[in-house]
Design a protein around this motif. Sequence first.
Motif, short mmCIF file in Angstrom:
data_model
loop_
_atom_site.label_atom_id
_atom_site.label_comp_id
_atom_site.label_asym_id
_atom_site.label_seq_id
_atom_site.Cartn_x
_atom_site.Cartn_y
_atom_site.Cartn_z
N ASN A 246 2.67 -12.29 13.36
CA ASN A 246 3.89 -11.63 13.82
C ASN A 246 4.61 -10.94 12.66
OD1 ASN A 246 3.74 -12.64 16.58
ND2 ASN A 246 4.18 -14.63 15.66
N PHE A 247 5.11 -9.76 12.91
CA PHE A 247 5.85 -8.99 11.91
C PHE A 247 7.10 -9.75 11.48
CE2 PHE A 247 9.34 -6.02 11.09
CZ PHE A 247 8.83 -5.31 10.02
N THR A 248 7.34 -9.80 10.16
CA THR A 248 8.55 -10.43 9.62
C THR A 248 9.48 -9.38 9.04
OG1 THR A 248 7.29 -12.42 9.11
CG2 THR A 248 9.41 -12.18 8.05
N TYR A 249 8.98 -8.57 8.10
CA TYR A 249 9.79 -7.48 7.55
C TYR A 249 8.92 -6.50 6.80
CZ TYR A 249 9.65 -10.03 3.08
OH TYR A 249 9.24 -10.67 1.94
N ALA A 250 9.51 -5.34 6.49
CA ALA A 250 8.83 -4.32 5.69
C ALA A 250 9.87 -3.64 4.82
CB ALA A 250 8.13 -3.30 6.58
N LYS A 251 9.44 -3.18 3.65
CA LYS A 251 10.29 -2.42 2.73
C LYS A 251 9.49 -1.23 2.22
CE LYS A 251 12.81 -6.47 1.15
NZ LYS A 251 14.13 -6.21 1.65
N GLN A 252 10.19 -0.18 1.84
CA GLN A 252 9.52 0.97 1.24
C GLN A 252 10.13 1.25 -0.12
OE1 GLN A 252 10.69 3.58 4.56
NE2 GLN A 252 11.28 5.06 3.00
N PHE A 253 9.32 1.84 -1.00
CA PHE A 253 9.71 2.10 -2.38
C PHE A 253 9.24 3.49 -2.77
CE2 PHE A 253 8.83 -2.33 -1.71
CZ PHE A 253 9.91 -2.98 -2.30
N LEU A 254 10.02 4.19 -3.53
CA LEU A 254 9.62 5.48 -4.08
C LEU A 254 9.26 5.30 -5.53
CD1 LEU A 254 12.36 7.76 -2.52
CD2 LEU A 254 10.01 7.45 -1.75
N THR B 89 9.92 6.05 7.39
CA THR B 89 9.48 7.42 7.18
C THR B 89 9.31 7.66 5.68
OG1 THR B 89 10.62 8.15 9.17
CG2 THR B 89 10.05 9.85 7.55
N ALA B 90 8.16 8.18 5.31
CA ALA B 90 7.86 8.47 3.91
C ALA B 90 8.68 9.65 3.43
CB ALA B 90 6.37 8.78 3.75
N ALA B 91 8.87 9.73 2.13
CA ALA B 91 9.54 10.88 1.53
C ALA B 91 8.71 12.13 1.82
CB ALA B 91 9.68 10.68 0.03
N THR B 92 9.35 13.23 2.06
CA THR B 92 8.68 14.47 2.42
C THR B 92 7.72 14.92 1.32
OG1 THR B 92 10.61 15.14 3.68
CG2 THR B 92 9.04 16.87 3.11
N GLY C 251 0.83 -1.19 0.00
CA GLY C 251 0.00 0.00 0.00
C GLY C 251 0.87 1.24 0.00
N SER C 252 0.33 2.31 0.53
CA SER C 252 1.09 3.55 0.59
C SER C 252 0.96 4.15 1.99
CB SER C 252 0.59 4.55 -0.46
OG SER C 252 -0.77 4.86 -0.23
N PHE C 253 1.92 5.00 2.33
CA PHE C 253 1.88 5.67 3.63
C PHE C 253 2.52 7.04 3.51
CE2 PHE C 253 6.06 3.81 3.64
CZ PHE C 253 6.84 4.58 4.49
N GLU C 254 2.24 7.87 4.50
CA GLU C 254 2.89 9.17 4.61
C GLU C 254 3.26 9.35 6.08
OE1 GLU C 254 0.27 12.30 3.35
OE2 GLU C 254 -1.46 11.32 4.19
N THR C 255 4.13 10.23 6.37
CA THR C 255 4.70 10.49 7.70
C THR C 255 5.59 9.31 8.13
OG1 THR C 255 2.81 9.67 9.01
CG2 THR C 255 2.75 11.96 8.31
#
Length: 89
Positions: A60-68, A42-45, A24-28
Amino acid sequence: EQWSVGVAPNYIAVDNAGDVYVSGSFETTVDFNAGAGTYTMTAATGTYTAFFTKYDASGNFTYAKQFLGAAMKYGFNDNILVECRLPDR
């Protein structure tokens, strides 16, 4: 669990082992580990940032990644493909 403010899950998939994948997407700044630990990203400004996270069959949490970028796709060996499209700003 309830998702944080600023998080918009788009796709949810479950593999043969019962592991859960969410994109999905997130901010902040968001803590993606709903358990005792923390895993913040932390999302890109001034923009939405795509995320991809995995939880085991027990939640249980395993991992997370973020992408621009405007969209992302992530594939797995067991043929699960998770996709996220970022909303226009």
